[in-house]
Design an enzyme around this catalytic site. Sequence first.
Site, mmCIF file in Angstrom:
data_model
loop_
_atom_site.group_PDB
_atom_site.id
_atom_site.type_symbol
_atom_site.label_atom_id
_atom_site.label_comp_id
_atom_site.label_asym_id
_atom_site.label_seq_id
_atom_site.Cartn_x
_atom_site.Cartn_y
_atom_site.Cartn_z
ATOM 1 C CG HIS A 158 2.128 -7.585 8.157
ATOM 2 N ND1 HIS A 158 3.350 -7.487 8.779
ATOM 3 C CD2 HIS A 158 2.216 -8.658 7.325
ATOM 4 C CE1 HIS A 158 4.140 -8.453 8.344
ATOM 5 N NE2 HIS A 158 3.471 -9.184 7.463
ATOM 6 C CB CYS B 294 2.542 -11.415 9.807
ATOM 7 S SG CYS B 294 3.943 -12.453 9.475
ATOM 8 C CG ASP C 196 1.317 -1.873 5.247
ATOM 9 O OD1 ASP C 196 1.711 -2.069 4.077
ATOM 10 O OD2 ASP C 196 1.417 -2.721 6.146
ATOM 11 C CD GLN D 88 -0.313 -8.236 0.612
ATOM 12 O OE1 GLN D 88 -0.637 -8.571 -0.522
ATOM 13 N NE2 GLN D 88 0.653 -8.850 1.275
ATOM 14 C CE LYS E 110 4.523 -8.221 1.137
ATOM 15 N NZ LYS E 110 4.270 -9.597 1.574
HETATM 16 N N1 PMP Z 1 2.343 -5.016 5.590
HETATM 17 C C1 PMP Z 1 1.593 -5.849 4.877
HETATM 18 C C2 PMP Z 1 0.145 -5.524 4.651
HETATM 19 C C3 PMP Z 1 2.167 -6.989 4.320
HETATM 20 O O1 PMP Z 1 1.423 -7.840 3.602
HETATM 21 C C4 PMP Z 1 3.540 -7.260 4.531
HETATM 22 C C5 PMP Z 1 4.195 -8.507 3.966
HETATM 23 N N2 PMP Z 1 3.472 -9.674 4.171
HETATM 24 C C6 PMP Z 1 4.278 -6.353 5.287
HETATM 25 C C7 PMP Z 1 3.648 -5.236 5.802
HETATM 26 C C8 PMP Z 1 5.735 -6.537 5.532
HETATM 27 O O2 PMP Z 1 6.423 -6.462 4.328
HETATM 28 P P1 PMP Z 1 7.972 -6.817 4.226
HETATM 29 O O3 PMP Z 1 8.140 -8.143 4.915
HETATM 30 O O4 PMP Z 1 8.243 -6.873 2.770
HETATM 31 O O5 PMP Z 1 8.721 -5.734 4.936
#
Ligand code: PMP
Length: 419
Positions: A123, A364, A200, A203, A226
């Site tokens: 991401h 993203c 990270d 997910q 999430k």
């Molecule tokens: N890493 C991953 C794998 C994600 O899916 C996301 C959210 N889509 C993020 C980072 C960023 O998370 P947040 O916007 O809650 O900071």
Amino acid sequence: PQDNFIEGIRREFPLLNQLVDDKPLIYFDNAATTQKPNTVIATVEDYYRSANANVHRASHALSAIATSRFEQARQTIADYLNAPSPKQIIWTRGTTEAINLVANSFGQSFQPGDQIIVSEQEHHANIVPWQLLAERSGAVIKVIPVQENGELDQAVFKQLLNERTKLVAITHVSNALGTINPVKQMISQAHDFGAKVLIDGAQALPHFQVDVQELDADFYVFSGHKIYAPTGIGVLYGKESLLESMPPWQAGGEMIEKVSFSGTTFNRLPFKFEAGTPNIAGALGLAEAVRWLIKQPFDLISQHEKALFDSALDACSSLKGFRRIGCPEKHVSLLSFTIEQFHQQDIGLLLDKQGIAIRTGHHCAMPLMHALGLNGTSRASFAFYNTLDEVGQFATALEQLISPISIPVKAAIHQDKTG
Ligand code: PMP
């Protein structure tokens, strides 16, 4: 019994019970954010109704109650992740802020030529903070490629590791494909070269429980929203010795021990990294989401999530032009796909007209899309409150969409333009 169980769960999520354009909402955008159960909503409300005060500062009864609940919430998260101590749980706004904290604090010691390994699956939140750090420090970013089947190329990862590797920052589960990466093995391989590893988990935690000690992760980050908790709250877990050795990042109240113009000393862990008034209600909401999750029958939930995915893939596979993007095994209940001749945006718009919420685009993860030769995908991401009936409606809606009489929206627009 499964159906009764899911019906019972659904009743705990008030938002699911609504109409979109007169059609019952089908919410398949859980990887973006999940809906919240009553108990989480009630916890946040109760905090503001009965315990709102600033934490750690005042010596009055209400502040003591707020502080005690706030620190209890930290303990709940520490227990859930099997962190040795609540000191190792730093509250952040979410995954993004947690990664930025590590990049700006742990990253301060990086020298020109030091290496940071990320993967092509990341991401943007796990790419851009490292790019900024590389610019500041002269460190170099190396990238683990993703294979066509959506898995990381482990052979290349091993080749990239060397004594200059300071940090490996990889995702536990891909948000765009759902692939589960073998992070335990990758952490151990990185440790052989003395590198630290940030995982990270944004997910991962929505689908399975994580033991940070078993993984031996140096840093583990995730977002509350999430996993059925409020937005604006997340967690950085770190090994204690690392967190102790790291300089503060943001500065202000709460993170100091003593301030004077001749010098300032910093507070102990975890407060050293928590400048300013925190998201108290969010932290209580996150702890409540975790307490609620622990009470759910995990086996039933994972079976159900798997059934949702399998039945969606099964129903869609026969559709003309349908292509699933992702690895055949080792994935969570997330279906990323393309349909030949259809732009994802059109698929999203047309499903939305049926009350079905999915996500379309690059998720993203532009470098991943580029590597796979795609400009984006459509993504249906399931949570255990979704039903097989909803999956059936989703498949039927896609079928109607690609049937010969339907004209893709974009194509229709182009036809209008050209006369
Ligand atoms: N890493 C991953 C794998 C994600 O899916 C996301 C959210 N889509 C993020 C980072 C960023 O998370 P947040 O916007 O809650 O900071």
